[in-house]
Write an enzyme that holds these catalytic residues in place. Sequence first.
Site, PDB file in Angstrom:
ATOM      1  N   HIS A  25      34.750 -89.541 -51.865  1.00 18.80           N
ATOM      2  CA  HIS A  25      34.427 -89.709 -50.450  1.00 18.80           C
ATOM      3  C   HIS A  25      35.498 -90.646 -50.081  1.00 18.80           C
ATOM      4  CE1 HIS A  25      30.529 -88.102 -50.319  1.00 18.80           C
ATOM      5  NE2 HIS A  25      29.795 -88.662 -51.143  1.00 18.80           N
ATOM      6  N   HIS A  28      33.010 -88.604 -58.282  1.00 17.68           N
ATOM      7  CA  HIS A  28      32.302 -88.344 -56.809  1.00 17.68           C
ATOM      8  C   HIS A  28      32.451 -89.241 -55.751  1.00 17.68           C
ATOM      9  CE1 HIS A  28      28.819 -86.404 -54.371  1.00 17.68           C
ATOM     10  NE2 HIS A  28      28.874 -87.786 -53.673  1.00 17.68           N
ATOM     11  N   GLU A  29      32.330 -90.654 -55.920  1.00 21.98           N
ATOM     12  CA  GLU A  29      32.327 -91.461 -55.118  1.00 21.98           C
ATOM     13  C   GLU A  29      33.955 -91.506 -54.506  1.00 21.98           C
ATOM     14  OE1 GLU A  29      28.571 -91.770 -55.028  1.00 21.98           O
ATOM     15  OE2 GLU A  29      29.951 -92.349 -53.288  1.00 21.98           O
ATOM     16  N   HIS A  48      29.836 -84.384 -48.291  1.00 23.29           N
ATOM     17  CA  HIS A  48      29.342 -83.537 -49.221  1.00 23.29           C
ATOM     18  C   HIS A  48      29.501 -82.231 -49.137  1.00 23.29           C
ATOM     19  CE1 HIS A  48      26.515 -87.179 -50.301  1.00 23.29           C
ATOM     20  NE2 HIS A  48      27.286 -87.055 -51.171  1.00 23.29           N
TER      21      HIS A  48
END
Lengths: 82, 368
Positions: free
Chosen positions: B122, B118-119, B128
């Site tokens: 980014h 997930h990170e 998101h």
Amino acid sequence: LPVHPENYNNEEDEKLVEDYLNKFYAVEPDPNQLGWKINAESTAEKLQKMQKFFGLKVTGKPDSETLEMMKKPRCGVPDVGL
Amino acid sequence: YGVTLPGWKKTKLTYRIVNYTPDMSKEDVDNAIQKALKVWSTVTPLIFTRIHEGIADIMIAFGTKAHGHCPRYFDGPLGVLAHAFPPGNGFGGDAHFDEDEDWTTGSAGFNLFLVAAHEFGHALGLSHSNDQRALMFPNYAYVSPSEFPLSPDDISGVQSIYGSQPNAPDKRPATPTSPKTCDSQMSFDAITTLRREVIFLKGRHLWRVYPDNSQVELELISTFWPNLPSSIQAAYENTKDQILFFKGNKFWVISGYQVLPGYPKNISTLGFPKGVKKIDAAVCNKNTGKTDFFVGDKYWRYDENSQSMETGYPRRTVDDFPGIRQKVDAVFQQKGFFYFFHGSKQWEFDPTTKKVIREIKRNSWFNC
């Protein structure tokens, strides 16, 4: 309009909501915009934005469903305003 | 999905693991980070190379509360697990993990591979997503690491910045892995009838089986029910032409293709005690109008007519279903018989005589 205090069960929830909205829904104003006005959205407006993002009922109030969602472990990156 | 443009202006990126968590072995951390980056390189032209000193594009570190010169702080156990910064210089592309969390390789604590994937989304320029099935949804959700964690939304988002792999056959998001219908190791999360069909659910996918004409179709759950999460744990068709899906302490009621308004609800509204956190399997006996919910080695019985849990439950499953000794992974009713699934086994059970008729291969319904 500020969210009415009676909407909170306890101070802890009130702090949770404030922290959550400031961390993830505070549109970080761009200081480079000369003459930009402080357009700090109200708590109710930020709450509505959060409820819409998570597919919750958009009430602008810290109902139990919204509080439950705010207590879930998550990523620290804001949901808006990047 | 959301993007923070312009993204990286190069496809070869470096990463460096600056420090380690004491919760996991260094090797497990290295593997989790490498696997998490591979998730994104699988669907883009990006190539990640590890360096062990100096400044990398993606600097990976564990810290607590105020850590280094990072402008964002962590908050102790739970709450915020990690954060990362969009592509750029300085903090750009960096990913920080809260050392006050319990980092693991499994489903306990927080799975480092999943949070890192997930990170790194980014770090590549994704923000998101409000699609609850997306890896880039803000809240942590455990999915088995054997499942490819990117949803079509994630893939569309990252490919809108970097395109797909140069040798990918087409530009549409690569559907990374579909389960093999005839995989002899296949187990199921949940099974339910749907009028004349039987629906087998696994991860993000479902099979529609038409027992009468031995046809089998593999689909994404989101094709039919976009609001349902993946990895459903139990499902059954009630007496009102509706299907109920269960995951954790929540359930959804589906009529046709519509999730009824007001769902998901908490399973306590069905009459389960607070201590019941999830349902393993469920089946409604069409002949009696009673639904059996299986949890561990016990079961509850629910009366669909009075819409209430019957008294005198839970009871031990094996006492009333002789021969069904293990936890029930999934169960459905077909032509009066119950079909129980556990791991690699399937039992055909006659609820009238309360006898196991036979043990059959678990994928016998797929005409393999």
